[in-house]
Structure formats: C-alpha cells, structure tokens
Design an enzyme around this catalytic site. Structure first.
Site, PDB file in Angstrom:
ATOM      1  N   ASP A 101       0.827  -1.212   0.000  1.00  0.00           N
ATOM      2  CA  ASP A 101       0.000   0.000   0.000  1.00  0.00           C
ATOM      3  C   ASP A 101       0.860   1.260   0.000  1.00  0.00           C
ATOM      4  O   ASP A 101       0.593   2.204  -0.726  1.00  0.00           O
ATOM      5  CB  ASP A 101      -0.969   0.009   1.198  1.00  0.00           C
ATOM      6  CG  ASP A 101      -0.266  -0.294   2.509  1.00  0.00           C
ATOM      7  OD1 ASP A 101       0.752  -1.009   2.490  1.00  0.00           O
ATOM      8  OD2 ASP A 101      -0.717   0.175   3.560  1.00  0.00           O
ATOM      9  N   ASP A 104       7.316   3.857   3.068  1.00  0.00           N
ATOM     10  CA  ASP A 104       7.623   5.002   3.913  1.00  0.00           C
ATOM     11  C   ASP A 104       9.147   5.004   4.132  1.00  0.00           C
ATOM     12  O   ASP A 104       9.889   5.515   3.291  1.00  0.00           O
ATOM     13  CB  ASP A 104       6.815   4.814   5.207  1.00  0.00           C
ATOM     14  CG  ASP A 104       6.751   6.052   6.050  1.00  0.00           C
ATOM     15  OD1 ASP A 104       6.884   7.153   5.518  1.00  0.00           O
ATOM     16  OD2 ASP A 104       6.549   5.933   7.270  1.00  0.00           O
ATOM     17  N   ASP A 160      -3.926   2.171   7.719  1.00  0.00           N
ATOM     18  CA  ASP A 160      -4.494   2.433   9.036  1.00  0.00           C
ATOM     19  C   ASP A 160      -3.742   3.486   9.827  1.00  0.00           C
ATOM     20  O   ASP A 160      -2.582   3.786   9.567  1.00  0.00           O
ATOM     21  CB  ASP A 160      -4.487   1.149   9.869  1.00  0.00           C
ATOM     22  CG  ASP A 160      -3.067   0.756  10.310  1.00  0.00           C
ATOM     23  OD1 ASP A 160      -2.195   0.640   9.431  1.00  0.00           O
ATOM     24  OD2 ASP A 160      -2.838   0.599  11.521  1.00  0.00           O
ATOM     25  N   ARG A 166      -8.980   1.763   7.740  1.00  0.00           N
ATOM     26  CA  ARG A 166      -8.639   0.974   6.548  1.00  0.00           C
ATOM     27  C   ARG A 166      -9.804   0.902   5.577  1.00  0.00           C
ATOM     28  O   ARG A 166      -9.633   0.717   4.381  1.00  0.00           O
ATOM     29  CB  ARG A 166      -8.258  -0.463   6.945  1.00  0.00           C
ATOM     30  CG  ARG A 166      -6.996  -0.577   7.778  1.00  0.00           C
ATOM     31  CD  ARG A 166      -6.566  -2.038   7.830  1.00  0.00           C
ATOM     32  NE  ARG A 166      -5.678  -2.327   8.945  1.00  0.00           N
ATOM     33  CZ  ARG A 166      -4.350  -2.241   8.902  1.00  0.00           C
ATOM     34  NH1 ARG A 166      -3.759  -1.857   7.801  1.00  0.00           N
ATOM     35  NH2 ARG A 166      -3.623  -2.547   9.956  1.00  0.00           N
TER      36      ARG A 166
HETATM   37  C1  PRP Z   1       2.782  -0.229   6.941  1.00  0.00           C
HETATM   38  C2  PRP Z   1       2.518  -0.207   5.448  1.00  0.00           C
HETATM   39  C3  PRP Z   1       3.759  -0.835   4.861  1.00  0.00           C
HETATM   40  C4  PRP Z   1       4.836  -0.380   5.816  1.00  0.00           C
HETATM   41  C5  PRP Z   1       5.563   0.797   5.219  1.00  0.00           C
HETATM   42  O1  PRP Z   1       2.468  -1.512   7.421  1.00  0.00           O
HETATM   43  O2  PRP Z   1       1.390  -0.983   5.127  1.00  0.00           O
HETATM   44  O3  PRP Z   1       3.679  -2.231   4.887  1.00  0.00           O
HETATM   45  O4  PRP Z   1       4.183   0.016   7.034  1.00  0.00           O
HETATM   46  O5  PRP Z   1       6.490   1.321   6.106  1.00  0.00           O
HETATM   47  P1  PRP Z   1       8.059   1.291   5.897  1.00  0.00           P
HETATM   48  O6  PRP Z   1       8.369   1.613   4.471  1.00  0.00           O
HETATM   49  O7  PRP Z   1       8.532   2.355   6.850  1.00  0.00           O
HETATM   50  O8  PRP Z   1       8.561  -0.071   6.294  1.00  0.00           O
HETATM   51  P2  PRP Z   1       2.312  -1.868   8.969  1.00  0.00           P
HETATM   52  O9  PRP Z   1       3.593  -2.406   9.485  1.00  0.00           O
HETATM   53  O10 PRP Z   1       1.730  -0.695   9.685  1.00  0.00           O
HETATM   54  O11 PRP Z   1       1.279  -3.063   8.968  1.00  0.00           O
HETATM   55  P3  PRP Z   1      -0.189  -3.060   8.304  1.00  0.00           P
HETATM   56  O12 PRP Z   1       0.012  -3.181   6.828  1.00  0.00           O
HETATM   57  O13 PRP Z   1      -0.856  -4.256   8.872  1.00  0.00           O
HETATM   58  O14 PRP Z   1      -0.846  -1.769   8.693  1.00  0.00           O
HETATM   59 MG    MG Z   2      -0.092  -0.209   9.791  1.00  0.00          MG
HETATM   60 MN    MN Z   3       1.772  -2.938   5.722  1.00  0.00          MN
END
Ligand code: PRP
Ligand code: MG
Ligand code: MN
Length: 181
Positions: A101, A104, A160, A166
């Site tokens: 999704d 970051d 989220d 979500r």
């Molecule tokens: C979020 C998002 C990515 C990740 C990006 O997932 O969905 O998978 O963080 O961040 P990064 O580039 O800093 O690693 P999260 O760990 O919050 O889990 P989720 O998808 O269940 O919300």
């Molecule tokens: Mg998350």
């Molecule tokens: Mn994620």
C-alpha cells in the site's frame, strides 16, 4: 463520531484510484506476458489495493499473501520487520511481484525483497500504490508506483492509523488532533 470527522483532506479519490490501478494492471500484464507470476500482497495494508489490482492483470497469475508488521499500533516504525505469516507457495524460479500500500522508510520492503531473493525466486519486483520518498531511510528499488504522497499521516484504502480507517474507500490525510492527543 463519524469516521469522516477524522479526515483532514481527501488526497486521492475513488475514481482516480481506479484509473491508476487500471493502468498499473495493464503495465504489469504486458511486462509479465508468458511468465510464471506470483503476486504477493502484504497484509494488512495492501488488502484493498491487491484485490483491485489483480482484477486488472490479465493472464494466469497466482496469488499469495504475507503478513508482516513493522509499526504495530505505533505511528512510527520500530525498524524491526516481523513475519507473522509467510508464503504458502514454493517460489523457486517463480517471478514475484510484491504488492504494498505504501512505502515510507523502505524498511519493510527492503527486508522482504532480500528475504525472497534468498529463496531463489527468478525475480522480485515491487508494486506500491503510494510512495512517500521524503521519509526513505533504506533505499529500495520500486518498479511500479501509483502515486507519490506528501509527508502527512495517510489513511484509507487499506492504510491504518492504530488499526482504524482501513475501510475508507479513498486515500486521505488524518487530522492532526487525532494522532496528537
Ligand atoms: C505499513 C505499510 C507498509 C509499511 C511501510 O504496514 O502498510 O507495509 O508500514 O512502512 P516502511 O516503508 O517504513 O517499512 P504496517 O507495518 O503498519 O502493517 P499493516 O500493513 O498491517 O498496517
Ligand atoms: Mg499499519
Ligand atoms: Mn503494511
């Protein structure tokens, strides 16, 4: 209180999402013609994007899912990627497209890409709906990007804040008052 009350601004609406996802699906279809492709959704964030994207990919693909978590309930990444559910399928000599999704810091995908390359996949590419390049701390090559987003707290369409929002059908920014209280 209604969910919409926490939305600061809608950044990408439903129509714009659908159109871009159609383009990505077409591009992926062309790039993987005649190849054995497994599209891997990274749960939970990619769940909505994944289900819409695969319907725009033509050809006999397979799908699988991984559950990983780097944030938990926090709004900042912990820097540690936990694999909660691994792939079910054998990926030896298969082409893998990781579907995310949002990117970051890049920590999650950099970790997963290396992890899957070590398992002898024929190739591992990344498709992310959103890219937040200004936050990148770990460089990672991304082949398919839907949209670039600014450094704001993003919610909706699978993404989220503390496990909520979500189910919003669009991409939005979250009101400051929600995450600063
Ligand atoms: C979020 C998002 C990515 C990740 C990006 O997932 O969905 O998978 O963080 O961040 P990064 O580039 O800093 O690693 P999260 O760990 O919050 O889990 P989720 O998808 O269940 O919300
Ligand atoms: Mg998350
Ligand atoms: Mn994620």
């Amino acid at each position: 209180m209604r969910i919409e009350d926490d939305v600061e601004q809608i950044l990408i609406g439903e129509g714009e999402l659908a159109e871009r996802i159609r383009q990505l699906g077409q591009q992926i279809t062309e790039d993987y013609e005649e190849k054995d492709l497994i599209v891997v959704g990274i749960l939970k964030g990619a769940s909505l994007f994944m289900s819409d994207l695969i319907r725009k990919i033509e050809g006999k693909i397979s799908i699988d899912f991984m559950v990983v978590s780097s944030y938990g309930n926090a709004s900042e990444t912990s820097g540690v990627v936990r694999i909660i559910k691994d792939l079910d399928m054998d990926i030896t000599d298969k082409h893998i497209l990781l579907v995310e999704d949002i990117i970051d810091t890049g920590l999650t995908l950099a970790y997963l890409k290396e992890y899957l390359c070590n398992r002898k996949a024929a190739s591992v590419r990344i498709c992310t709906l959103l890219d937040k390049p200004c936050r990148r701390s770990k460089p990672v090559e991304v082949e398919y990007i839907g949209f670039e987003v600014p450094d704001e707290f993003i919610i909706g369409y699978g993404i989220d804040y503390a496990e909520k929002y979500r189910n919003l059908p669009y991409i939005a920014s979250l009101k400051r008052s929600v995450y600063e209280k």
